[in-house]
Write a protein that holds these residues in place. Structure first.
Motif, mmCIF file in Angstrom:
data_model
loop_
_atom_site.group_PDB
_atom_site.id
_atom_site.type_symbol
_atom_site.label_atom_id
_atom_site.label_comp_id
_atom_site.label_asym_id
_atom_site.label_seq_id
_atom_site.Cartn_x
_atom_site.Cartn_y
_atom_site.Cartn_z
ATOM 1 N N SER A 1 31.661 -16.359 45.628
ATOM 2 C CA SER A 1 31.248 -16.810 46.960
ATOM 3 C C SER A 1 30.104 -15.958 47.507
ATOM 4 O O SER A 1 29.333 -16.436 48.342
ATOM 5 C CB SER A 1 32.438 -16.808 47.921
ATOM 6 O OG SER A 1 32.774 -15.515 48.377
ATOM 7 N N GLN B 1 25.924 -17.592 48.398
ATOM 8 C CA GLN B 1 25.360 -17.530 49.740
ATOM 9 C C GLN B 1 23.929 -18.064 49.770
ATOM 10 O O GLN B 1 23.117 -17.758 48.893
ATOM 11 C CB GLN B 1 25.377 -16.096 50.266
ATOM 12 C CG GLN B 1 26.760 -15.578 50.596
ATOM 13 C CD GLN B 1 27.444 -16.416 51.659
ATOM 14 O OE1 GLN B 1 26.976 -16.546 52.783
ATOM 15 N NE2 GLN B 1 28.587 -17.006 51.281
ATOM 16 N N VAL C 1 37.286 -15.626 50.774
ATOM 17 C CA VAL C 1 36.151 -16.380 50.234
ATOM 18 C C VAL C 1 35.152 -16.624 51.362
ATOM 19 O O VAL C 1 35.536 -17.061 52.456
ATOM 20 C CB VAL C 1 36.614 -17.730 49.648
ATOM 21 C CG1 VAL C 1 35.421 -18.560 49.176
ATOM 22 C CG2 VAL C 1 37.597 -17.512 48.490
ATOM 23 N N LEU D 1 32.188 -18.874 52.826
ATOM 24 C CA LEU D 1 31.575 -20.188 52.658
ATOM 25 C C LEU D 1 30.060 -20.026 52.543
ATOM 26 O O LEU D 1 29.490 -19.062 53.060
ATOM 27 C CB LEU D 1 31.959 -21.104 53.810
ATOM 28 C CG LEU D 1 33.471 -21.384 53.922
ATOM 29 C CD1 LEU D 1 33.768 -22.372 55.036
ATOM 30 C CD2 LEU D 1 34.057 -21.889 52.596
ATOM 31 N N PRO D 2 29.379 -20.940 51.848
ATOM 32 C CA PRO D 2 27.978 -20.699 51.446
ATOM 33 C C PRO D 2 27.009 -20.402 52.583
ATOM 34 O O PRO D 2 26.060 -19.637 52.395
ATOM 35 C CB PRO D 2 27.603 -21.982 50.712
ATOM 36 C CG PRO D 2 28.892 -22.493 50.163
ATOM 37 C CD PRO D 2 29.922 -22.155 51.211
ATOM 38 N N THR E 1 34.611 -18.822 56.730
ATOM 39 C CA THR E 1 35.344 -17.983 55.787
ATOM 40 C C THR E 1 36.683 -18.621 55.460
ATOM 41 O O THR E 1 37.290 -19.260 56.323
ATOM 42 C CB THR E 1 35.597 -16.591 56.410
ATOM 43 O OG1 THR E 1 34.365 -16.054 56.866
ATOM 44 C CG2 THR E 1 36.251 -15.627 55.427
#
Length: 306
Positions: free
Chosen positions: A29, A33, A100, A102-103, A214
């Motif tokens: 993860s 990004q 994790v 998120l992008p 997240t």
């Protein structure tokens, strides 16, 4: 997005202790990004489950990443501080490697910071809670016709962080200047977030970004699951932070807020049989001057049974 050379550096301190089964998802993860200017410092805090080998693989595949392999477990706060002091980012993430990102996480939070005045020291957001199998459990903020619950707060929120829990810790992005002013995390503590909120919110504003940034993993090994049991260091750190808050309060509303916190912590300690800690919390509550009749009864109960 502007030329990446014009963007601030964001340092990700990826802290691991026995997260081997979750590490690939966490580290992937970071790689996913969308934000281009990242400094990544991996910290293995003397794991015993093969986590270090996984981190070494990722560090070898990404030579710009730095790996700190601790020969002994330093505790969360000291391990973070070691990496923070080596970092150079204008903003920092304290990233537990069972979670994790998120992008768009970092890009969204940097964009928020860039729209805020410089006295904003932290941006936080919503999170999706997932289980050990990465399945959806719920969101941190429940969306109701009356708004989000718990109610998020922005601005100078010192009284609010004393009064109640509303921040999802894994979603925080911190301004380096804020951490610098605080001297990093307090290494005498077992956990970091409540103490950071209290000390940072005294002089810095916080901002809520209404985005899910997240995935926070909930599992039986999470250290908060053990809080309030007798002799648990989590509760000892909470008491230590409340002592600091006593010295930081300045207004009647802040004293009221601290009394709410101490009352709640005392009742949780009694519920789980931590009567010695409950008695200490009662003594702190007395110092606020905001005790209530039921507090007196519970305080004396805890003194009798400690």
């Amino acid at each position: 997005m502007p030329d990446s050379a014009d963007l601030p550096i964001v340092s990700i301190v990826a802290l691991c202790y026995n997260h081997a089964r979750f590490l690939p998802a966490a580290l992937d993860s970071i790689l996913a990004q969308s934000y281009p200017r990242l400094e990544v410092i991996l910290v293995d805090n003397a794991s015993t489950d093969g986590s270090l080998a996984i981190m070494q693989q990722y560090a070898q595949a990404n030579p710009e990443w730095r790996l700190l392999a601790q020969p002994r477990n330093l505790g969360l706060c000291a391990a973070f501080n070691q990496a923070y002091r080596l970092s150079r980012g204008e903003f920092l993430l304290d990233f537990a490697t069972d979670d994790v990102l998120l992008p768009q996480r970092i890009a969204q939070q940097v964009a928020a910071f860039q729209q805020l005045p410089p006295y904003y020291g932290m941006v936080y957001s919503d999170a999706e809670l997932i289980n050990e199998a990465s399945q959806h459990v719920r969101f941190h903020f429940r969306r109701t016709p009356q708004g989000l619950h718990p109610r998020p707060a922005s601005g100078y929120v010192f009284a609010e962080v004393l009064r109640r829990y509303f921040i999802s810790t894994p979603t925080m992005m911190m301004r380096r200047a804020t951490l610098d002013e605080l001297g990093g995390y307090d290494e005498t503590l077992y956990y970091e977030d409540f103490d950071f909120w209290v000390r940072a919110a005294r002089n810095w504003a916080f901002y809520f970004l209404d985005e899910v940034t997240t995935q926070k993993r909930v599992h039986p090994q999470a250290m908060s699951r053990r809080a309030y049991r007798p002799h648990d260091p989590h509760l000892a750190s909470t008491i230590q932070t409340c002592r600091k808050a006593l010295r930081l309060c300045q207004t009647p509303d802040e004293w009221d807020a601290l009394a709410v916190r101490l009352r709640w912590e005392m009742r949780q300690a009694i519920r789980w049989g931590s009567n010695t800690d409950a008695a200490t919390l009662y003594e702190l509550l007395l110092q606020t001057g905001k005790q209530q009749p039921l507090d007196w009864l519970l305080g004396h109960w805890s003194h009798l049974w400690k």
